[in-house]
Design an enzyme around this catalytic site. Structure first.
Site, PDB file in Angstrom:
ATOM      1  N   HIS A 307       0.852  -1.198   0.000  1.00 37.04           N
ATOM      2  CA  HIS A 307       0.000   0.000   0.000  1.00 37.04           C
ATOM      3  C   HIS A 307       0.883   1.241   0.000  1.00 37.04           C
ATOM      4  CE1 HIS A 307      -3.154   2.822   1.114  1.00 37.04           C
ATOM      5  NE2 HIS A 307      -3.991   1.877   0.725  1.00 37.04           N
ATOM      6  N   ASP A 364      -8.045  -5.064  -0.286  1.00 37.18           N
ATOM      7  CA  ASP A 364      -8.520  -5.925  -1.386  1.00 37.18           C
ATOM      8  C   ASP A 364      -8.205  -7.399  -1.182  1.00 37.18           C
ATOM      9  OD1 ASP A 364      -7.607  -3.176  -3.351  1.00 37.18           O
ATOM     10  OD2 ASP A 364      -9.649  -3.914  -3.084  1.00 37.18           O
TER      11      ASP A 364
HETATM   12  C1  SDX Z   1      -6.105   0.176  -3.080  1.00 39.06           C
HETATM   13  O1  SDX Z   1      -4.232   4.610  -2.103  1.00 39.06           O
HETATM   14  C2  SDX Z   1      -5.218   4.026  -1.510  1.00 39.06           C
HETATM   15  O2  SDX Z   1      -5.625   4.403  -0.424  1.00 39.06           O
HETATM   16  C3  SDX Z   1      -5.789   2.836  -2.280  1.00 39.06           C
HETATM   17  C4  SDX Z   1      -6.851   2.019  -1.533  1.00 39.06           C
HETATM   18  C5  SDX Z   1      -8.123   2.820  -1.296  1.00 39.06           C
HETATM   19  O3  SDX Z   1      -8.842   2.473  -0.349  1.00 39.06           O
HETATM   20  O4  SDX Z   1      -8.432   3.715  -2.127  1.00 39.06           O
HETATM   21  O5  SDX Z   1      -6.328   1.566  -0.308  1.00 39.06           O
HETATM   22  C6  SDX Z   1      -7.257   0.816  -2.379  1.00 39.06           C
HETATM   23  O6  SDX Z   1      -5.831   0.523  -4.194  1.00 39.06           O
HETATM   24  C7  SDX Z   1      -5.284  -0.832  -2.338  1.00 39.06           C
HETATM   25  C8  SDX Z   1      -4.069  -1.348  -3.182  1.00 39.06           C
HETATM   26  C9  SDX Z   1      -4.575  -2.433  -4.132  1.00 39.06           C
HETATM   27  N1  SDX Z   1      -3.509  -2.833  -5.059  1.00 39.06           N
HETATM   28  C10 SDX Z   1      -2.887  -4.016  -4.964  1.00 39.06           C
HETATM   29  O7  SDX Z   1      -3.095  -4.838  -4.088  1.00 39.06           O
HETATM   30  C11 SDX Z   1      -1.898  -4.294  -6.100  1.00 39.06           C
HETATM   31  C12 SDX Z   1      -0.596  -4.854  -5.527  1.00 39.06           C
HETATM   32  N2  SDX Z   1       0.067  -3.787  -4.779  1.00 39.06           N
HETATM   33  C13 SDX Z   1       1.073  -3.015  -5.470  1.00 39.06           C
HETATM   34  O8  SDX Z   1       0.894  -2.856  -6.819  1.00 39.06           O
HETATM   35  C14 SDX Z   1       1.582  -1.817  -4.679  1.00 39.06           C
HETATM   36  O9  SDX Z   1       1.800  -2.246  -3.416  1.00 39.06           O
HETATM   37  C15 SDX Z   1       0.735  -0.549  -4.648  1.00 39.06           C
HETATM   38  C16 SDX Z   1       0.367  -0.076  -6.036  1.00 39.06           C
HETATM   39  C17 SDX Z   1      -0.489  -0.765  -3.861  1.00 39.06           C
HETATM   40  C18 SDX Z   1       1.566   0.515  -3.964  1.00 39.06           C
HETATM   41  O10 SDX Z   1       2.653   0.771  -4.775  1.00 39.06           O
HETATM   42  P1  SDX Z   1       3.734   1.900  -4.388  1.00 39.06           P
HETATM   43  O11 SDX Z   1       3.350   2.640  -3.165  1.00 39.06           O
HETATM   44  O12 SDX Z   1       4.012   2.698  -5.618  1.00 39.06           O
HETATM   45  O13 SDX Z   1       4.946   1.048  -3.937  1.00 39.06           O
HETATM   46  P2  SDX Z   1       6.131   0.671  -4.886  1.00 39.06           P
HETATM   47  O14 SDX Z   1       5.592   0.198  -6.201  1.00 39.06           O
HETATM   48  O15 SDX Z   1       7.095   1.811  -4.868  1.00 39.06           O
HETATM   49  O16 SDX Z   1       6.744  -0.621  -4.121  1.00 39.06           O
HETATM   50  C19 SDX Z   1       7.802  -0.487  -3.206  1.00 39.06           C
HETATM   51  C20 SDX Z   1       8.559  -1.816  -3.335  1.00 39.06           C
HETATM   52  C21 SDX Z   1       8.981  -2.117  -4.770  1.00 39.06           C
HETATM   53  O17 SDX Z   1      10.114  -2.981  -4.699  1.00 39.06           O
HETATM   54  P3  SDX Z   1      11.615  -2.296  -4.813  1.00 39.06           P
HETATM   55  O18 SDX Z   1      11.643  -1.500  -6.081  1.00 39.06           O
HETATM   56  O19 SDX Z   1      11.765  -1.459  -3.554  1.00 39.06           O
HETATM   57  O20 SDX Z   1      12.553  -3.501  -4.822  1.00 39.06           O
HETATM   58  O21 SDX Z   1       7.687  -2.884  -2.946  1.00 39.06           O
HETATM   59  C22 SDX Z   1       7.489  -3.737  -4.064  1.00 39.06           C
HETATM   60  C23 SDX Z   1       7.840  -2.936  -5.298  1.00 39.06           C
HETATM   61  O22 SDX Z   1       8.245  -3.811  -6.359  1.00 39.06           O
HETATM   62  N3  SDX Z   1       6.070  -4.117  -4.056  1.00 39.06           N
HETATM   63  C24 SDX Z   1       5.601  -5.336  -4.309  1.00 39.06           C
HETATM   64  C25 SDX Z   1       4.213  -5.251  -4.121  1.00 39.06           C
HETATM   65  N4  SDX Z   1       3.882  -4.007  -3.774  1.00 39.06           N
HETATM   66  C26 SDX Z   1       5.037  -3.297  -3.738  1.00 39.06           C
HETATM   67  N5  SDX Z   1       6.226  -6.483  -4.684  1.00 39.06           N
HETATM   68  C27 SDX Z   1       5.426  -7.564  -4.867  1.00 39.06           C
HETATM   69  N6  SDX Z   1       4.080  -7.575  -4.701  1.00 39.06           N
HETATM   70  C28 SDX Z   1       3.450  -6.437  -4.324  1.00 39.06           C
HETATM   71  N7  SDX Z   1       2.121  -6.424  -4.177  1.00 39.06           N
END
Ligand code: SDX
Length: 428
Positions: A307, A364
């Protein structure tokens, strides 16, 4: 702490005021930055460090896993309130009295008929159309049938547009599902409660007396409360910036629905179930999917995990996980998908990759288990998120308009070609 921040650029110091919110959060007010520094701006892709507005609606503390709507904790509201009460709280700022809630609900009921001509638009969609695309289109189309809801300058006009969309959106949600199922449309029953009526419009059958299942009603009411608002997430920011051009409420909501559809945002609840089913089909091989999620060369992410704000457990995920257990037990359902989800969660929470990055289950991760137990089709999961988020989007749009915020227009850092002369095609 000093009440200003100093930035030094090229040996010159610039001071900017620090502003503090009611929860002691501090922001640097940089509205004078570009003028004071002769054109220097900030750059913050994805706005990870940038506040777009001041808001009094929802407070999140990502480190502590706190979520409050207008000061009330999500735990208390999920336990003690109902969805329409929470919608009123988010939009108008206070919990309603009995009379206020009754008037609000009656005004919504009076506006819950959708023009029959909307069927023509609905029928133009192929059955295979994703419900989120249909819902966004129909929500935008509502403007054509409710022109008075476009230019809402007065609070009265705003109220009328609000009760209209709260009345009509559930109808569109139900019609979108029934269209895919080839079922005749249901017009609801205004003797029912708001959430009861949504379920009746979604699940009634033309040849069978409809009886609401209290387990479903209570579960959906709780899920809608948990999804009702979440400060400046992607879709809410979309609703605010669309409304900042003074585009109408309905089209601003249609833009929010489109943003929510993305699998990184609200679309994740459908993607979680697809992932869990893939793991089940793979013989429950969670290790394979964990490896994929950690592999930088693999675009796969563990859906329902991570998140932007929560670097602790998403408080909503805790409540939904507990509710999933309760609903399945009450319905006498043994769903292997829930066991796979719990196994995956346990593995991830013990895995250094996830621990180091503070990746926890989000809202989710478990919601789809409950929707599935309620026989809601997987493609409708994000639509259920949208109907839950509707009051939050409305509240944020209304706040932005009442605060008379300027049109949203971010700056950029240009990294393209510098000036060059046109070359005639014969010379290219
Ligand atoms: C919602 O914003 C809100 O409030 C949203 C929400 C709402 O109520 O409106 O809460 C609803 O959208 C919840 C999120 C639902 N999405 C998912 O579950 C999809 C999977 N999650 C990711 O795509 C991700 O965690 C996000 C999009 C939710 C957040 O992404 P960020 O904040 O841009 O984080 P990032 O991409 O910079 O990740 C930081 C690190 C990265 O690795 P490094 O580059 O540091 O090595 O964490 C890794 C990312 O690759 N990472 C994950 C991951 N989420 C982050 N790796 C594997 N699986 C994941 N799910």
């Amino acid at each position: 702490m000093a009440n200003t921040a100093t930035i030094e650029i090229g040996g010159k110091k610039y001071e900017f005021p620090l502003v503090e919110g009611t929860e002691k959060e501090v922001a640097i007010d940089i509205k004078s930055l570009r003028a004071a520094t002769n054109g220097i701006i900030t750059l913050d892709s994805g706005y990870k460090n940038t506040g777009s507005c001041e808001s009094a609606i929802t407070f999140l503390d990502g480190e502590k896993g706190i979520l409050r709507y207008r000061g009330y904790s999500i735990e208390e509201l999920a336990e003690k309130a109902d969805f329409l009460e929470v919608a009123y709280l988010l939009i108008f700022g206070e919990l309603p009295t009995k009379d206020e809630l009754e008037k609000f609900h009656n005004d919504i009921k009076k506006n819950s008929i959708v023009d029959e001509d909307v069927h023509k638009i609905l029928n133009a969609f192929p059955k295979a159309a994703h419900p989120m695309g249909v819902l966004s289109s129909l929500t935008s189309a509502l403007t054509a049938f409710n022109p008075s809801s476009v230019n809402v300058e007065s609070e009265e006009d705003m109220y009328n547009a609000i009760v209209k969309i709260l009345g009509k959106m559930p109808v569109l949600v139900a019609w979108t599902m029934r269209k895919k199922q080839g079922l005749p449309l249901d017009y609801g029953d205004d003797s029912l409660g708001y959430v009861e009526n949504i379920l009746k419009m979604m699940f009634s059958k033309p040849n069978h007396k409809y009886e609401n299942n209290k387990i479903y009603v209570d579960a959906l009411d709780k899920l809608l409360i948990l999804h009702a608002d979440h400060e400046q997430n992607c879709s809410t920011s979309t609703v605010r910036i669309t409304g900042s051009s003074h585009a109408g409420l309905f089209v601003s909501l249609a833009a929010g629905i489109s943003a929510l559809w993305g699998p990184l945002h609200g679309g994740a609840n459908q993607a979680v179930l697809e992932m869990l089913e893939a793991i089940k089909a793979d013989g429950g091989d969670t290790a394979k999917y964990m490896a994929k999620a950690k592999d930088k060369n693999d675009p796969f992410r563990l859906m329902g995990f991570g998140h932007r704000v929560y670097k602790n457990f998403d408080p909503r995920a805790r409540i939904i996980k507990k509710a999933a257990d309760e609903v399945l037990e009450a319905l006498g359902i043994e769903d292997p998908i829930l066991e796979i989800a719990k196994g995956l969660e346990k593995e991830a929470l013990e895995d250094p990759y996830f621990v180091e990055r503070k990746l926890y289950p989000n809202v989710d991760f478990y919601s789809g288990v409950i929707y599935r137990a309620m026989n809601i089709p997987q493609e409708m999961f994000t639509v259920m998120f949208a109907i839950g988020r509707l009051p939050g989007w409305i509240a944020q749009w209304r706040e932005m308009r009442l605060r008379k915020e300027p049109i949203g227009r971010p700056r950029q850092l240009y990294i393209g070609e510098t000036e060059r002369s046109f070359v005639p095609i014969e010379k290219r």
